[in-house]
Design a protein around this motif. Structure first.
Motif, PDB file in Angstrom:
ATOM      1  N   UNK A 138       0.820  -1.211   0.000  1.00 40.14           N
ATOM      2  CA  UNK A 138       0.000   0.000   0.000  1.00 40.14           C
ATOM      3  C   UNK A 138       0.852   1.258   0.000  1.00 40.14           C
ATOM      4  N   UNK A 139       2.031   1.184   0.608  1.00 45.42           N
ATOM      5  CA  UNK A 139       2.858   2.379   0.718  1.00 45.42           C
ATOM      6  C   UNK A 139       3.568   2.719  -0.585  1.00 45.42           C
ATOM      7  N   UNK A 140       3.404   1.890  -1.612  1.00 50.31           N
ATOM      8  CA  UNK A 140       3.955   2.228  -2.921  1.00 50.31           C
ATOM      9  C   UNK A 140       2.947   2.988  -3.772  1.00 50.31           C
ATOM     10  N   UNK A 141       1.802   3.328  -3.196  1.00 50.67           N
ATOM     11  CA  UNK A 141       0.802   4.095  -3.916  1.00 50.67           C
ATOM     12  C   UNK A 141       0.814   5.548  -3.498  1.00 50.67           C
ATOM     13  N   UNK A 142      -0.336   6.045  -3.115  1.00 47.45           N
ATOM     14  CA  UNK A 142      -0.509   7.459  -2.822  1.00 47.45           C
ATOM     15  C   UNK A 142      -0.116   7.817  -1.384  1.00 47.45           C
ATOM     16  N   UNK A 143       0.102   6.827  -0.521  1.00 49.55           N
ATOM     17  CA  UNK A 143       0.296   7.104   0.901  1.00 49.55           C
ATOM     18  C   UNK A 143       1.465   8.026   1.229  1.00 49.55           C
ATOM     19  N   UNK A 144       2.652   7.836   0.660  1.00 48.13           N
ATOM     20  CA  UNK A 144       3.737   8.759   1.019  1.00 48.13           C
ATOM     21  C   UNK A 144       3.400  10.224   0.766  1.00 48.13           C
ATOM     22  N   UNK A 145       2.794  10.502  -0.385  1.00 52.56           N
ATOM     23  CA  UNK A 145       2.390  11.872  -0.696  1.00 52.56           C
ATOM     24  C   UNK A 145       1.313  12.357   0.268  1.00 52.56           C
ATOM     25  N   UNK A 146       0.393  11.465   0.634  1.00 47.49           N
ATOM     26  CA  UNK A 146      -0.676  11.833   1.565  1.00 47.49           C
ATOM     27  C   UNK A 146      -0.111  12.151   2.941  1.00 47.49           C
TER      28      UNK A 146
END
Length: 318
Positions: A117-125
């Motif tokens: 999941x952390x390879x998706x939008x999460x870091x930016x979020x």
């Protein structure tokens, strides 16, 4: 934080005074006029006078001198004013801080996520959330999807980003699925093909996450091969998916990874689409009943916004 600073010689440490009454005292002390102070406090004059009399009885001293010429502070009232004013000020700060916590503007957000999941939008979020809510501490906790369910159910984390279907009674907000692509050594003969057929994988060494980690996706991958009339040659079960990519680079085998993982290019590894299309990996935000915390709602709002932006730009955010 002390709400009521002590007044030496006037307030006994066990005396309990309500902030509203203290505010009434401060208003009278500043205006030296009961009617104007009552209007300021949105009270009738008799109600204000009753509060002041009760306060004087509580303190055990007259705080005001009242005569035909007007109102004046007694020595006890003068000594009482400064700490009473500070107590009212501190109470206002305390109330404001409490309301900020209710609105999710201060405090802590415990965010759990799977490695995928952390390879998706999460870091930016997470970056956007920290910039907008600087007084909310964010704890980032990586777990497998089943462990995240357990942590949510026990209240150890506030919000989890994981992979349905879930086995526990949690509230979920679906996020865009992550499509799968095939990771294979860049020198593999099939890497020359722009699209790889599942039938071409017959006899090829396959790397796959254990069924215990994600039974639904495991079964769907097996069904993908069965639908083509072949049985996959699973040479190793491996997790997390980043480790699978490392094993592909080492020539151990081939394996399905999410498009998000594939975007983080690794030397020696090629990624190709597959037909028939492999199952996509479902992703959802989840939290415990009855409701998500205010800070969690703010974070989820940011995630939703980034997903919409990604869809509009064709960036394939998840």
């Amino acid at each position: 934080m002390a709400i009521l600073p002590p007044v030496i010689g006037i307030l006994h440490q066990e005396v309990v005074l309500d902030i509203r009454t203290l505010a009434c005292f401060v208003a009278v002390a500043e205006d030296l006029h009961f009617r104007r102070a009552a209007e300021r406090m949105n009270l009738t004059q008799p109600a204000l006078s009753q509060r002041i009399r009760a306060l004087e009885a509580e303190v055990g001293a007259d705080l005001f001198e009242r005569d035909r010429r007007g109102v004046a502070l007694t020595p006890a009232g003068a000594a009482f004013l400064s700490p009473a004013r500070e107590a009212v000020r501190q109470a206002g700060i305390a109330k404001a801080e409490a309301m900020r916590a209710v609105r999710g503007e201060v405090g802590r957000l415990r965010l759990g996520f799977t490695p995928i999941a952390f390879y998706g939008v999460l870091p930016e979020a997470v970056q956007a959330f920290r910039a907008r809510y600087m007084q909310v501490e964010v704890d980032l906790i990586e777990m497998s999807s089943p462990l995240l369910e357990t942590a949510l159910a026990s209240g150890d984390i506030d919000l989890g980003v994981l992979h349905p279907p879930l086995t526990r009674d949690l509230i979920i907000h679906p996020l865009p699925d992550e499509p799968f692509v095939l990771a294979l050594p860049a020198t593999h003969r099939l890497a020359e093909q722009p699209v790889i057929r599942v039938a071409d994988l017959a006899g090829e060494p396959l790397l796959l996450a254990p069924r215990a980690i994600g039974p639904s996706i495991y079964d769907r991958v097996i069904a993908l091969f069965s639908g083509e009339g072949i049985s996959p040659l699973i040479v190793q079960e491996v997790t997390p998916m980043t480790t699978l990519v490392g094993l592909v680079a080492a020539g151990t085998g081939l394996g399905f990874v999410t498009a998000g993982i594939a975007r983080a290019a690794r030397p020696g590894v090629a990624y190709r689409p597959v037909l028939p299309e492999p199952p996509s990996l479902p992703i959802a935000a989840a939290w415990r009943q009855p409701a998500l915390s205010a800070s969690g709602e703010h974070f989820l709002e940011i995630v939703r916004g980034l997903v919409v932006e990604g869809a509009a730009s064709g960036g394939g955010r998840s």
